[in-house]
Design a protein around this motif. Structure first.
Motif, mmCIF file in Angstrom:
data_model
loop_
_atom_site.group_PDB
_atom_site.id
_atom_site.type_symbol
_atom_site.label_atom_id
_atom_site.label_comp_id
_atom_site.label_asym_id
_atom_site.label_seq_id
_atom_site.Cartn_x
_atom_site.Cartn_y
_atom_site.Cartn_z
ATOM 1 N N ASN A 3 0.818 -1.213 0.000
ATOM 2 C CA ASN A 3 0.000 0.000 0.000
ATOM 3 C C ASN A 3 0.856 1.268 0.000
ATOM 4 O OD1 ASN A 3 -2.358 1.485 0.056
ATOM 5 N ND2 ASN A 3 -2.349 1.640 2.308
ATOM 6 N N LEU A 4 1.869 1.278 -0.882
ATOM 7 C CA LEU A 4 2.814 2.391 -0.895
ATOM 8 C C LEU A 4 2.221 3.615 -1.601
ATOM 9 C CD1 LEU A 4 5.830 3.126 -0.241
ATOM 10 C CD2 LEU A 4 6.287 2.628 -2.637
ATOM 11 N N GLY A 5 2.431 4.806 -0.991
ATOM 12 C CA GLY A 5 1.934 6.036 -1.628
ATOM 13 C C GLY A 5 2.964 7.136 -1.532
ATOM 14 N N LYS A 6 2.965 7.980 -2.578
ATOM 15 C CA LYS A 6 3.827 9.154 -2.553
ATOM 16 C C LYS A 6 3.088 10.314 -3.215
ATOM 17 C CE LYS A 6 7.326 11.832 -2.095
ATOM 18 N NZ LYS A 6 7.627 12.340 -0.746
ATOM 19 N N TYR A 7 2.764 11.327 -2.420
ATOM 20 C CA TYR A 7 2.092 12.509 -2.961
ATOM 21 C C TYR A 7 3.083 13.663 -2.997
ATOM 22 C CZ TYR A 7 -2.357 10.110 -1.886
ATOM 23 O OH TYR A 7 -3.379 9.220 -1.820
ATOM 24 N N PHE A 8 3.058 14.405 -4.106
ATOM 25 C CA PHE A 8 3.798 15.670 -4.150
ATOM 26 C C PHE A 8 2.755 16.773 -4.112
ATOM 27 C CE2 PHE A 8 6.600 12.716 -6.404
ATOM 28 C CZ PHE A 8 7.790 12.918 -5.713
ATOM 29 N N GLY A 9 2.543 17.362 -2.948
ATOM 30 C CA GLY A 9 1.462 18.338 -2.829
ATOM 31 C C GLY A 9 0.165 17.654 -3.202
ATOM 32 N N GLY A 10 -0.520 18.156 -4.249
ATOM 33 C CA GLY A 10 -1.775 17.548 -4.652
ATOM 34 C C GLY A 10 -1.595 16.402 -5.648
ATOM 35 N N LEU A 11 -0.379 16.249 -6.150
ATOM 36 C CA LEU A 11 -0.139 15.255 -7.181
ATOM 37 C C LEU A 11 0.063 13.871 -6.561
ATOM 38 C CD1 LEU A 11 0.541 14.672 -10.242
ATOM 39 C CD2 LEU A 11 2.932 14.940 -9.531
ATOM 40 N N LYS A 12 -0.803 12.905 -6.948
ATOM 41 C CA LYS A 12 -0.671 11.563 -6.396
ATOM 42 C C LYS A 12 0.206 10.727 -7.321
ATOM 43 C CE LYS A 12 -5.114 11.836 -4.113
ATOM 44 N NZ LYS A 12 -6.505 11.342 -4.021
ATOM 45 N N ALA A 13 1.500 10.820 -7.157
ATOM 46 C CA ALA A 13 2.427 10.136 -8.059
ATOM 47 C C ALA A 13 2.338 8.624 -7.885
ATOM 48 C CB ALA A 13 3.848 10.622 -7.809
ATOM 49 N N VAL A 14 2.240 8.194 -6.642
ATOM 50 C CA VAL A 14 2.068 6.772 -6.347
ATOM 51 C C VAL A 14 0.931 6.683 -5.333
ATOM 52 C CG1 VAL A 14 3.164 4.673 -5.480
ATOM 53 C CG2 VAL A 14 4.536 6.390 -6.673
#
Lengths: 577, 294, 383
Positions: free
Chosen positions: A343-354
């Motif tokens: 369940n890996l996630g990476k957000y850049f500000g509003g951008l949901k890259a992962v």
């Protein structure tokens, strides 16, 4: 036979010893002897800059303050507090190390011009405090009648002290030179060349930078101590911003990466104003223009210029022969989980890259991560290798939770990688690049060299070992990156688009290399666009689109799934594969 | 209360000098990524050029200023050709040292030409005897008011230039990617030379304006130069608004530090706060945080 | 055998002639005096004055026939305005074995830096630095051509407190050896009269804004201000801002000698009108000074000031001593300098004491309409 073992390095040491012995005899008169020992003291502090600037690539405009700390330790310690010279000397080094660590710690957040600013501020604050805090420093009047250090022979003449100072300079020069090709020195140069790559190869860049600043501070203080006892008088305005600039100029004019260059620069910039004295009013104009001319016409300083002329004469020592095959990690039964992503996630500000990706890489397999451009593959790789902190989710590597840890820490657990856009240490040779990679697996220098040699041989780079990385063709540079990662004997190798930009025959070589590595049991996670490559190599595929996993499984099955085809808009490639 | 006002005004005045000098820094940095440590010397040269024509050749103030500005432009061009151009493809360190070498050259050249005695230049406005006016117990120096006004106008002009004119956009394109700019048909070398000329003029203008207050001396530019560098760093390197805000902030900090902490440690205080500020906000007031892509 | 002997004799004779001529040249050749000057760096502003003062004196001595039939020659070295620079320049000068004396620096910190070297070199050094301690550290080789700061503070405090009847004294000083020394002496002088300064503020050389200092002095309720500024430009900027911010008319200001320099008058203009200053030199102070002013003006078309006066006096005192001394050995010159009594120089009357202090006077001056008028000369008791 005996003569054969007398290497160029030994000649350099012999030359240094002869110079130290003869110079104080050749230079006559109190005045010239004084300039000579001044040059020695300055050279020691300049060698500090060789470490922090030349090796580690961090700018410091505060070297004069460390020089001042050393000088004041002697002045205050011996004159005001009656301490033994050597005790005062050591106390000075301790204070300087503390200051160096504080300054080095700011590099955690700041680099480049900002670091320059911080060091300038440190320098200015130091001068102001020493000028105005009279109770501490003796104030602007300074400290006079500073004694010479007690030594085996009394150092009561300028000539004897010049011997002492120059001998100290030689020792420091040899130590700094030895540092260059040590583990720490290589790590420093790796940080200078490419911090991210160094970190991903297991170099603790923060520790290395702080160490560099600390060493530089110690050498600055040592130089200052020798200066104080040579000059017998110190006052705060000697240790100001202008002096820091002069140290920097010495190193850059001489040649910043070499010890000989810094010593040459220090000697030249100390003696030059004395030689130019005859010009009276305009001598500083000439001095300034000489600095500009050297910087413009000799990019690597005077010493760089000298070595450029003599390069054809000196043959590099051949690299040691590879003993035995390239060692491989592993030792776990095939199929056991190596890397588990949940369940890996990476957000850049509003951008949901992962956004909530899970998959598992198992021992011995080649696991491919595919997806269209901008789908988040490289971001996943960067989060796994620790270059980005995950926004949420779990990363378990060899049974340890590593999510959010620093890249160097994760690398030391046994994960190395290559980069989509090359991140070689460009100014270093292939051999040095691979040596730095080999350091990850630990062991002594012999072990490191052996691993590096086998990795170079495995990647067929032996004849290119002494070429600078930046001079090699693109495809070769990619091979060097793989060799560098392999030399660290990883448990898991991350390959970020290894085929991008390669010619057809180079791609074929790559396929063979990966297959050989697989045959030896290396686990690999591969991000790749080239579908024919992926289908040839991989045993398991995870497909990503818009930061989410859309398919997973064996290659034939996954590539046939309609969702995957759709993801690759105009999915001809997928269909052909 | 009046004294607080006076201290604030002093800070803003000093800050406006830093800001004006910082503008030149920022422009050159934006166009070329070069940190020009000789910027302070342009200030000194501007002051001496104007002084030579006003006090030496006894020309009209305005005429003298125009000639001095012309000379500064030529000087800037020579600087670009002699220092920047040969080093354009090198990293920031050699360039810094080269500009420091140049600054040693200029300072001592000025010492050889104009001598060592400090000189005085009369202010732009000479109304009344005191050179200013006292309002509510606070003394307003006309010269500082002029400096502040010139700084703000130049800032507005520059902002408009970068944001709204084609030439400004081209300059920005150059700073972002020289090769791309060249492909787009922008005369990169010429544009950069122009930037250097303009920055030199800006620095020189600052010198002309501060000369009546600071007096002329060969080393008059080194402290404002260093402070201007700090100001542009605080502002977020390469940002025009940042240079102004950074300059004014530094001036005010120094002034209040001098009044309420210590007159001799005021620079230490200012630099300490700058360092702490940078550690908390490494990108300065207006700078954008640039993450490096792996 | 005989040929060889003749050959040897020829060589010996040749050598003898050569040495004799060399000796003669040395006897008739110039007497070398070194001079340290700030040719570059932050204190270069006083270069020209210091150089010209010495130059004029050398010219006068040589016109009058030189010393023992030999001409004086100045050898100048740049002290770069820094301490190490001064030490190096000094060492460079004394490297020349013919150097009989050196005219040293006017800056106290540089002399402090040079003291160990001077003591080792054992050569007379004429100094202009006014820090009290310079002649009180037991050095036999420094000879001061200006009154020291202990005197200046005494004179200022005495004048402000006893004659102007002020009792709330503020002190502003440069944070360096000169300024700190002056501050300490003023405080000592006040203490002797059971007083304390109401406010003490230090500034750094090169400061451009003095609002904080002016405000503090203004708010302290002081009725008199005593200043020790090292740099004339700093003083001028301070004076301008003090006047603009309304400090000056309400307060009596008496400044250390930098306030009376020509540069201060040129830079600060009418901001200094009405202030007091003390000076060890005044062009109208005594007949010798008046003669100096005329000769200097004729040669350089400029006015004299303390920078030119002290080097002028230093050369003349040295010349006097060398003329009277039996030979030019350092010890003989030293004895002859210490024997100088009641010699009127441009500064004032020289009476050297054992410590090497030549002067004990100060002029009190008042700036009237932009020009400095001597109110009186005050001699104080030596210490």
């Amino acid at each position: 036979m005996r003569m054969a073992t007398f290497k160029p390095g030994h000649w350099a040491i012999l030359g240094g010893v002869v110079a130290v012995a003869l110079l104080p005899l050749l230079v006559t008169g109190r005045y010239n002897t004084n300039v000579l020992l001044l040059a020695g003291a300055w050279a020691i502090a300049a060698l500090g800059l060789t470490v922090v600037l030349g090796y580690a690539g961090q700018i410091s405009l505060a070297q004069a303050s460390f020089f001042g700390i050393g000088a004041y330790a002697i002045g205050l310690g011996t004159v005001h507090y009656g301490l033994n010279w050597w005790l005062a000397f050591v106390l000075g080094l301790v204070v300087a190390v503390t200051g160096g660590i504080i300054l080095g710690a700011t590099t955690l957040r700041l680099g480049g011009h900002y670091l320059a600013m911080v060091t300038i501020g440190f320098q200015i604050i130091f001068t102001l405090v020493m000028t105005n805090w009279s109770a501490l420093s003796g104030g602007p009047d300074g400290i006079t009648r500073i004694p010479r250090p007690p030594f085996f022979v009394p150092l009561n003449t300028a000539q004897r002290y010049a011997w002492f100072a120059l001998a100290a300079t030689l020792l420091v020069a040899l130590a700094v030179h030895a540092l260059r090709d040590s583990r720490l020195g290589r790590s420093m140069r790796a940080v200078r060349e490419n911090e991210i790559a160094a970190e991903a190869l297991g170099v603790d860049t923060v520790r290395v930078k702080i160490t560099a600043f600390a060493i530089s501070a110690v050498l600055g203080a040592a130089g200052g101590s020798i200066y104080a006892s040579g000059f017998l008088y110190i006052a705060p305005d000697t240790f100001d911003f202008g002096t820091s600039v002069q140290f920097l100029a010495m190193v850059l004019v001489g040649g910043r990466e070499s010890v000989a260059g810094s010593v040459l620069g220090a000697g030249l910039l100390t003696f030059l104003p004395e030689w130019l004295r005859e010009l009276k009013k305009i001598y500083l104009v000439v001095y300034g223009s000489i600095i500009v001319l050297v910087i413009v016409f000799m990019p690597e300083g005077l010493w760089g210029f000298v070595t450029l002329l003599s390069r054809s004469l000196v043959r590099p020592t051949p690299i040691p022969p590879a003993r035995g095959a390239l060692p491989m990690g592993g030792g776990r039964p095939a199929g056991e989980p190596v890397l588990v992503i949940e369940n890996l996630g990476k957000y850049f500000g509003g951008l949901k890259a992962v956004d909530g990706v899970s998959f598992t890489v198992r021992q011995g397999e080649v696991h491919a991560l595919i997806g269209p451009n901008g789908s988040g593959k490289t971001t996943i790789l960067n989060v796994i290798s620790g270059l980005y902190a995950p926004s949420f989710g779990e990363i378990t590597f060899l049974g340890r939770s590593v999510g959010g840890q620093r890249a160097s820490r994760i690398a030391r657990c046994g994960m190395t990688r290559t980069f989509q856009n090359l991140r070689l240490f460009r100014e270093l040779t292939v051999w040095e690049n691979v040596l730095i990679g080999a350091q990850r697996a630990g062991g002594d220098e012999t072990a490191i060299r052996e691993r590096a040699a086998s990795a170079i041989e495995f990647m067929s780079l032996t004849i290119l070992a002494h070429n600078r990385a930046r001079n090699l063709p693109y495809g070769t540079q990619k091979r060097v990156e793989i060799a560098r990662a392999l030399a660290g004997v990883p448990e898991l190798l991350l390959l970020d688009e290894p085929a991008a930009g390669l010619t057809q025959s180079e791609k074929q070589d790559l396929v063979e290399i990966v297959q050989q590595l697989h045959a030896r049991g290396l686990t690999m996670l591969l991000v790749e666009h080239d579908m024919s490559l992926v289908s040839q190599l991989s045993h398991h595929i995870t497909v990503i689109n818009f930061g989410r996993k859309i398919a997973e499984g064996a290659p034939e099955r996954v590539l046939a799934e309609p969702a995957v085809g759709e993801a690759y808009l105009g999915n001809r490639e997928a269909a052909r594969a | 209360m009046a004294s607080i006002g006076q201290i604030l005004l002093a800070g803003l005045s000093l800050g406006s000098v830093y800001a004006l000098t910082a503008l030149g820094f920022v422009l050159i940095y934006r166009a070329t990524n070069v940190v020009n440590f000789a910027q302070g010397e342009f200030l000194m040269l501007g002051a001496y050029f104007l002084f030579t024509f006003v006090e030496g050749a006894k020309l009209n103030y305005g005429v003298a200023a125009v000639i001095a500005i012309g000379m500064l432009g030529v000087f800037g061009l020579l600087f670009a050709l002699g220092i920047y151009y040969p080093l354009r493809n090198r990293s920031f360190l050699p360039v810094i040292i080269a500009t420091i070498g140049a600054s040693i050259m200029f300072q001592n050249g000025a010492l050889a030409i104009w001598g060592s005695s400090p000189e005085r230049l009369r202010p732009v406005l000479e109304i009344g005897g005191s050179g200013g006016v006292t309002l509510g117990g606070v003394f307003f120096n006309y010269q500082y008011v002029i400096i502040l006004a010139v700084t703000l106008v130049l800032m507005a002009v520059q902002y408009a230039f970068f944001e709204f004119t084609l030439l400004g956009k081209k300059t920005q394109a150059i700073s972002q990617d020289k090769d791309m700019a060249r492909l787009l048909g922008i005369p990169v070398t010429g544009m950069i030379a122009l930037t250097f000329m303009y920055s030199t003029v800006l620095g020189g203008l600052a010198g002309m304006l501060v000369a009546p207050i600071f007096f002329l001396q060969h080393n008059m530019g080194s402290i404002p130069g260093l402070k201007a560098f700090s100001a542009s760093i605080i502002g977020g390197f390469g940002d025009v608004r940042g240079a102004i805000v950074g300059g004014l902030a530094l001036g005010v900090l120094e002034s209040f530090g001098g009044a309420f902490i210590s007159t001799v440690y005021k620079d230490a205080f200012a630099f300490l706060l700058v360092i702490i500020f940078l550690l908390v906000r490494p990108q300065g007031f207006f700078g954008e945080k640039v993450g490096e892509k792996a | 055998m005989r040929r060889r002997a003749r050959f040897l004799i020829a060589i010996v004779a040749g050598l003898a002639v050569f040495t004799a001529s060399r000796g003669a040249a040395q006897m008739g050749g110039p007497i070398k005096i070194g001079q340290l000057l700030p040719m570059t760096g932050n204190f270069a502003s006083s270069l020209k004055m210091q150089r010209q003062g010495a130059e004029l004196a050398v010219e006068e001595v040589n016109k009058a026939g030189g010393i023992k039939g030999r001409m004086l020659q100045l050898v100048r070295e740049d002290d770069k305005s820094t301490d190490p620079g001064a030490v190096q320049a000094f060492q460079k000068l004394i490297e020349d074995k013919e150097m009989v004396a050196v005219i040293g620096s006017i800056r106290s910190t540089q002399i402090l830096a040079m003291l160990p070297t001077i003591n080792e070199a054992q050569i007379p050094v004429m100094i202009g630095g006014t820090n009290f301690s310079l002649t009180h550290q037991g050095s036999r080789w420094v000879f001061r051509h200006r009154p020291h700061d202990g005197f200046s503070a005494q004179v200022m405090v005495k004048f402000v407190v006893e004659e102007l009847k002020k009792n709330k004294i503020a002190i502003v000083h440069t944070s360096d050896g000169f300024g700190n020394g002056g501050r300490d002496e003023v405080i000592k002088g006040l203490k002797a009269r059971q007083m304390e300064p109401v406010v003490v503020k230090a500034i750094n050389t090169g400061d451009k804004d003095y609002t904080a200092v002016v405000t503090a002095v203004k708010n302290s309720g002081a009725d008199a201000l005593v200043t020790y500024f090292t740099s004339t430009s700093d003083l001028a900027i301070f004076a301008t801002q003090a006047k603009q911010q309304g400090l000056l008319p309400q307060m009596t200001w008496i400044g250390s000698p930098s306030i009376t320099t020509t540069d201060a008058a040129k830079l600060a203009g009418d901001a200094l009108v009405g202030t007091y200053g003390i000076g060890d030199y005044d062009p109208t102070g005594n007949p010798a000074a008046q003669a100096f002013q005329v000769a200097y003006k004729t040669k350089f078309n400029e006015d004299t000031d303390l920078f030119s006066a002290w080097t002028y006096d230093a050369v003349h005192n040295l010349a006097t001593a060398m003329t009277r001394a039996p030979d030019l050995k350092p010890d003989s010159i030293r004895a002859a300098i210490l024997a100088i009594k009641k010699r009127m120089g441009a500064e004032n009357e020289y009476n050297f004491d054992e410590r090497g202090d030549g002067l004990d006077h100060y002029y009190i001056l008042r700036n009237e309409g932009g020009t400095w008028k001597v109110l009186k000369a005050v001699h104080v008791e030596r210490y």
